[in-house]
Design a protein around this motif. Sequence first.
Motif, PDB file in Angstrom:
ATOM      1  N   LYS A  90       1.387  -0.979  -1.707  1.00 25.06           N
ATOM      2  CA  LYS A  90       0.080  -0.437  -2.048  1.00 25.06           C
ATOM      3  C   LYS A  90      -0.266   0.701  -1.101  1.00 25.06           C
ATOM      4  O   LYS A  90      -0.085   0.576   0.110  1.00 25.06           O
ATOM      5  CB  LYS A  90      -0.990  -1.537  -1.954  1.00 25.06           C
ATOM      6  CG  LYS A  90      -2.401  -1.067  -2.269  1.00 25.06           C
ATOM      7  CD  LYS A  90      -3.399  -2.204  -2.117  1.00 25.06           C
ATOM      8  CE  LYS A  90      -4.822  -1.732  -2.363  1.00 25.06           C
ATOM      9  NZ  LYS A  90      -5.811  -2.842  -2.180  1.00 25.06           N
ATOM     10  N   THR A  92      -2.868   2.751   0.932  1.00 25.45           N
ATOM     11  CA  THR A  92      -4.201   2.499   1.473  1.00 25.45           C
ATOM     12  C   THR A  92      -5.088   3.731   1.370  1.00 25.45           C
ATOM     13  O   THR A  92      -6.300   3.641   1.557  1.00 25.45           O
ATOM     14  CB  THR A  92      -4.102   2.074   2.949  1.00 25.45           C
ATOM     15  OG1 THR A  92      -3.397   3.085   3.691  1.00 25.45           O
ATOM     16  CG2 THR A  92      -3.339   0.759   3.070  1.00 25.45           C
ATOM     17  N   HIS A 147      10.575  -6.818   6.397  1.00 24.63           N
ATOM     18  CA  HIS A 147       9.191  -6.345   6.434  1.00 24.63           C
ATOM     19  C   HIS A 147       8.977  -5.403   7.615  1.00 24.63           C
ATOM     20  O   HIS A 147       8.332  -4.351   7.482  1.00 24.63           O
ATOM     21  CB  HIS A 147       8.251  -7.545   6.511  1.00 24.63           C
ATOM     22  CG  HIS A 147       6.811  -7.200   6.315  1.00 24.63           C
ATOM     23  ND1 HIS A 147       5.900  -7.191   7.348  1.00 24.63           N
ATOM     24  CD2 HIS A 147       6.118  -6.837   5.194  1.00 24.63           C
ATOM     25  CE1 HIS A 147       4.706  -6.851   6.882  1.00 24.63           C
ATOM     26  NE2 HIS A 147       4.810  -6.630   5.580  1.00 24.63           N
ATOM     27  N   LYS A 151       7.936  -1.382   7.572  1.00 22.31           N
ATOM     28  CA  LYS A 151       6.736  -0.923   8.274  1.00 22.31           C
ATOM     29  C   LYS A 151       7.063   0.153   9.294  1.00 22.31           C
ATOM     30  O   LYS A 151       6.316   1.126   9.457  1.00 22.31           O
ATOM     31  CB  LYS A 151       6.049  -2.110   8.960  1.00 22.31           C
ATOM     32  CG  LYS A 151       5.358  -3.061   8.003  1.00 22.31           C
ATOM     33  CD  LYS A 151       4.762  -4.250   8.742  1.00 22.31           C
ATOM     34  CE  LYS A 151       3.681  -3.821   9.734  1.00 22.31           C
ATOM     35  NZ  LYS A 151       3.069  -4.980  10.397  1.00 22.31           N
ATOM     36  N   SER A 156       2.221   2.995   8.787  1.00 23.00           N
ATOM     37  CA  SER A 156       1.581   1.754   8.351  1.00 23.00           C
ATOM     38  C   SER A 156       0.123   1.951   7.956  1.00 23.00           C
ATOM     39  O   SER A 156      -0.445   1.113   7.247  1.00 23.00           O
ATOM     40  CB  SER A 156       1.675   0.701   9.466  1.00 23.00           C
ATOM     41  OG  SER A 156       1.075   1.182  10.659  1.00 23.00           O
ATOM     42  N   GLN A 160       0.407  -0.505   2.497  1.00 24.01           N
ATOM     43  CA  GLN A 160       0.278  -1.944   2.732  1.00 24.01           C
ATOM     44  C   GLN A 160       1.467  -2.627   2.070  1.00 24.01           C
ATOM     45  O   GLN A 160       1.626  -2.590   0.858  1.00 24.01           O
ATOM     46  CB  GLN A 160      -1.028  -2.479   2.141  1.00 24.01           C
ATOM     47  CG  GLN A 160      -1.234  -3.975   2.375  1.00 24.01           C
ATOM     48  CD  GLN A 160      -2.439  -4.494   1.611  1.00 24.01           C
ATOM     49  OE1 GLN A 160      -2.333  -4.940   0.466  1.00 24.01           O
ATOM     50  NE2 GLN A 160      -3.596  -4.414   2.230  1.00 24.01           N
ATOM     51  N   PHE A 161       2.326  -3.213   2.882  1.00 25.80           N
ATOM     52  CA  PHE A 161       3.525  -3.889   2.381  1.00 25.80           C
ATOM     53  C   PHE A 161       3.313  -5.403   2.462  1.00 25.80           C
ATOM     54  O   PHE A 161       3.223  -5.959   3.562  1.00 25.80           O
ATOM     55  CB  PHE A 161       4.752  -3.494   3.199  1.00 25.80           C
ATOM     56  CG  PHE A 161       5.050  -2.024   3.192  1.00 25.80           C
ATOM     57  CD1 PHE A 161       5.562  -1.399   2.066  1.00 25.80           C
ATOM     58  CD2 PHE A 161       4.805  -1.252   4.319  1.00 25.80           C
ATOM     59  CE1 PHE A 161       5.837  -0.043   2.055  1.00 25.80           C
ATOM     60  CE2 PHE A 161       5.092   0.110   4.319  1.00 25.80           C
ATOM     61  CZ  PHE A 161       5.589   0.712   3.192  1.00 25.80           C
ATOM     62  N   THR A 162       3.254  -6.052   1.321  1.00 30.14           N
ATOM     63  CA  THR A 162       3.081  -7.503   1.284  1.00 30.14           C
ATOM     64  C   THR A 162       4.343  -8.116   0.699  1.00 30.14           C
ATOM     65  O   THR A 162       4.760  -7.758  -0.408  1.00 30.14           O
ATOM     66  CB  THR A 162       1.860  -7.905   0.431  1.00 30.14           C
ATOM     67  OG1 THR A 162       0.700  -7.214   0.912  1.00 30.14           O
ATOM     68  CG2 THR A 162       1.626  -9.399   0.509  1.00 30.14           C
ATOM     69  N   PRO A 195      -2.731 -10.125   3.097  1.00 23.36           N
ATOM     70  CA  PRO A 195      -2.272  -8.809   2.602  1.00 23.36           C
ATOM     71  C   PRO A 195      -1.634  -8.000   3.721  1.00 23.36           C
ATOM     72  O   PRO A 195      -2.136  -7.972   4.846  1.00 23.36           O
ATOM     73  CB  PRO A 195      -3.570  -8.150   2.099  1.00 23.36           C
ATOM     74  CG  PRO A 195      -4.666  -8.853   2.834  1.00 23.36           C
ATOM     75  CD  PRO A 195      -4.201 -10.256   3.018  1.00 23.36           C
ATOM     76  N   GLY A 196      -0.502  -7.378   3.396  1.00 23.66           N
ATOM     77  CA  GLY A 196       0.205  -6.587   4.395  1.00 23.66           C
ATOM     78  C   GLY A 196       1.101  -7.402   5.311  1.00 23.66           C
ATOM     79  O   GLY A 196       1.667  -6.862   6.261  1.00 23.66           O
ATOM     80  N   GLU A 197       1.278  -8.690   5.005  1.00 25.81           N
ATOM     81  CA  GLU A 197       2.113  -9.561   5.833  1.00 25.81           C
ATOM     82  C   GLU A 197       3.172 -10.255   4.982  1.00 25.81           C
ATOM     83  O   GLU A 197       3.338  -9.955   3.794  1.00 25.81           O
ATOM     84  CB  GLU A 197       1.234 -10.586   6.557  1.00 25.81           C
ATOM     85  CG  GLU A 197       0.203  -9.965   7.498  1.00 25.81           C
ATOM     86  CD  GLU A 197      -0.587 -11.006   8.247  1.00 25.81           C
ATOM     87  OE1 GLU A 197      -0.031 -12.095   8.532  1.00 25.81           O
ATOM     88  OE2 GLU A 197      -1.764 -10.753   8.545  1.00 25.81           O
TER      89      GLU A 197
END
Length: 213
Positions: A90, A92, A147, A151, A156, A160-162, A195-197
């Motif tokens: 996503k 941001t 992940h 990132k 970052s 947003q990387f989930t 989110p983002g984790e």
Amino acid sequence: MIQTSFIVLSIVLLVVMGLVSIALTLRLNQVQQAFLEYREWAEKEIERVTQSDHVTGALKHSVFLSLLSNECRRSVREFTPLTLMTLNVKKTTTDELTNDELHNIAEVLKQQLSRPGDQLGRCGEHQLCLLLPSTNEHAGVFAEACHQKIKSAFNSSDFQFTLAACTFQPNAALHADMASRLVEETLVKALAEKPGEVLFHAEYSHDFNPMYT
């Protein structure tokens, strides 16, 4: 008399040439139409048989699901767990995710896949999937490493990387639809709570019943 014959002959020749010209034009139009129809068919056939998504180079979703189905059966047959992951990307910022950005993200993930059976697929407009056969509950460490690589490769603050990941034990319930559904549910939970984790779920080997009951 000769002059009249010459005029008649000229008219006949002009008519014949006109008819030939019309016939050639019609034939050329037919050939051109046939070529266009063949090219359209060839393009559709190439699209059908190609396995890779043209933006990311990852496997198309249908191809990925077919491989997942095969690996689920192999997992049960050979008593080896497998892991399925989904990365949701996503932006941001107000900008839309571009094809180049998604391609670069896919390239980072490809570099993490070192075994022949590992596969990367595109499973959504902004989602990539990873299939990792013959893994175990420690695949969570690999998920965290992937992940972190992504990132560190991108700003970052712009993305947003989930990442949702599940490791499945080889039991009678394991099939592609079930695995896909559980990973999707894990991703929904991750987007809502983390989110983002990374959110990782594993069926541990001590929960596995070799009798499939």
